[in-house]
Design an enzyme around this catalytic site. Structure first.
Site, PDB file in Angstrom:
ATOM      1  N   SER A 242      20.106  13.847 -27.815  1.00 11.80           N
ATOM      2  CA  SER A 242      20.153  12.525 -28.457  1.00 11.80           C
ATOM      3  C   SER A 242      21.540  12.308 -29.047  1.00 11.80           C
ATOM      4  CB  SER A 242      19.091  12.427 -29.558  1.00 11.80           C
ATOM      5  OG  SER A 242      17.802  12.485 -29.011  1.00 11.80           O
TER       6      SER A 242
ATOM      7  N   ARG B 173      18.778  15.328 -40.546  1.00 11.90           N
ATOM      8  CA  ARG B 173      19.866  15.728 -39.662  1.00 11.90           C
ATOM      9  C   ARG B 173      21.128  16.144 -40.423  1.00 11.90           C
ATOM     10  NH1 ARG B 173      15.919  15.661 -37.581  1.00 11.90           N
ATOM     11  NH2 ARG B 173      15.232  14.709 -35.633  1.00 11.90           N
TER      12      ARG B 173
ATOM     13  N   GLU C  22      25.161  11.949 -33.330  1.00 16.26           N
ATOM     14  CA  GLU C  22      24.651  13.260 -33.717  1.00 16.26           C
ATOM     15  C   GLU C  22      25.597  14.394 -33.356  1.00 16.26           C
ATOM     16  OE1 GLU C  22      20.789  14.800 -33.215  1.00 16.26           O
ATOM     17  OE2 GLU C  22      19.771  12.887 -33.454  1.00 16.26           O
TER      18      GLU C  22
END
Length: 348
Positions: free
Chosen positions: A241, A164, A342
């Protein structure tokens, strides 16, 4: 290029919260990007680059500078050395590109079906889901380099891809404005079935599924979890998410396992998570007192997925932040783990 003033940003995000942009423009070409940069510098404005708005939390105060929405489109493909190279405009809808790749029977992004947002956002956070990451297929990224004042092409190895993460959201944050991304896919390749949900979906099928069947399955699974944008579904009013799956050291993982055993719980284990001691953030959230459907004012947790913080209707950015902090505190107190968000937070 048209420069607008005081443009609401909430409608341009999937969370649908946040204040206005003092100035706003759309870039449909690299020349537009150059012009926008010149405008921001001439007026000494802070510049924020907006893609599909799907991984974004905008402050209630909005953005005091220039918001530049990238809408560069177009897609080309050519066969090179047994692979198919797709060059895609950063403003193109990501799922539209995945659909094109699957239609062309090219493997490598089928498990990333249904992810909202634009192509240009995928290398920024090294988008991944269901056992695939874009870093596995990205050949290069074309971008305007604000330091050098020119367009450059960065090969995959220069992008610093990790879980990520990339240079675009870490070491070189705010340096590059991505205009195009090039992907290398495998014609006639087999679909990826690493993830437990997909293995369960196709269990007993008898024959391996096609790329198209995997794409359909991924979209169905995402929809069942509220992770597919469906008009009218309040569980989709989210940023996807909201927390990353924590990656733990061996010692941290053993401490977590011992803590779980003391509570008569077992940490879920999946092949996609085991390699790096990556732990399910959703499991941590649900076992810290936050069930699906939990609400706190106008913010809540999706009824379909514990990682999706949602705007239940009329929420402000401060409501989402308050819930985020509540969840983080609960997981920290219960498991000793700090969940990392995130979404990109803008204007705070």
């Amino acid at each position: 290029m048209t420069i607008q003033e005081n443009v609401p940003l909430a409608p341009l995000t999937t969370l649908q919260v946040g204040g206005p942009a003092r100035y706003f423009a759309e870039a449909a070409s690299e020349n537009d990007i150059h012009e926008a940069v010149d405008f921001a510098r001439a007026k000494r404005l802070s510049l924020f680059v907006l893609g599909g708005g799907s991984n974004l939390l905008v402050a209630d105060s909005g953005w005091p500078g220039l918001v530049l929405k990238i809408v560069t489109g177009g897609i080309t493909q050519q066969e090179v050395g047994g692979a198919v190279i797709f060059e895609v405009g950063a403003g193109m809808d990501w799922d539209e590109f995945v659909a094109r790749a699957v239609t062309e029977n090219c493997a490598g992004v089928e498990c990333l079906s249904g992810i909202p947002g634009s192509v240009g956002g995928t290398p920024v956070q090294n988008v991944g889901a269901y056992g695939q990451e874009v870093s596995e297929t990205i050949e290069s990224v074309r971008a305007f380099d604000l330091q050098q004042g020119k367009t450059v092409v960065l090969p995959s190895e220069a992008c610093g891809f990790r879980y990520r993460t990339s240079i675009f959201n870490s070491t070189e944050r705010e340096r590059y404005i991505i205009s195009r991304v090039t992907y290398r896919l495998i014609p006639g390749g087999s679909p990826s079935l690493k993830y437990a949900d997909l293995q369960t979906h196709f269990a007993g099928a008898g024959i391996p599924p096609s790329l198209a069947q995997v794409r359909t399955a991924v979209r169905q699974i995402r929809q069942s979890k509220g992770m597919l944008i469906v008009p009218g579904d309040p569980d989709c009013r989210s940023a996807g998410s909201f927390f990353k799956n924590p990656v733990l050291s061996e010692m941290q993982f053993q401490d977590l396992s011992s803590c779980a055993e003391s509570k008569a719980l077992k940490i879920p284990s999946y092949p996609a998570l085991d390699a790096q001691h990556k732990v399910s953030a959703a499991w941590l959230v649900e076992h810290s007192g936050f069930s699906k459907g939990f609400t706190m004012g106008a913010a809540g947790i999706s009824r379909k997925h514990a990682l999706a913080l949602i705007n239940t209707g009329g929420a402000r950015a401060e409501d989402i932040v308050r819930l985020k902090e509540k969840v983080q505190q609960g997981v920290q107190e219960t498991w000793g783990i700090t969940l990392e968000p995130e979404p990109v937070c803008v204007g705070f």
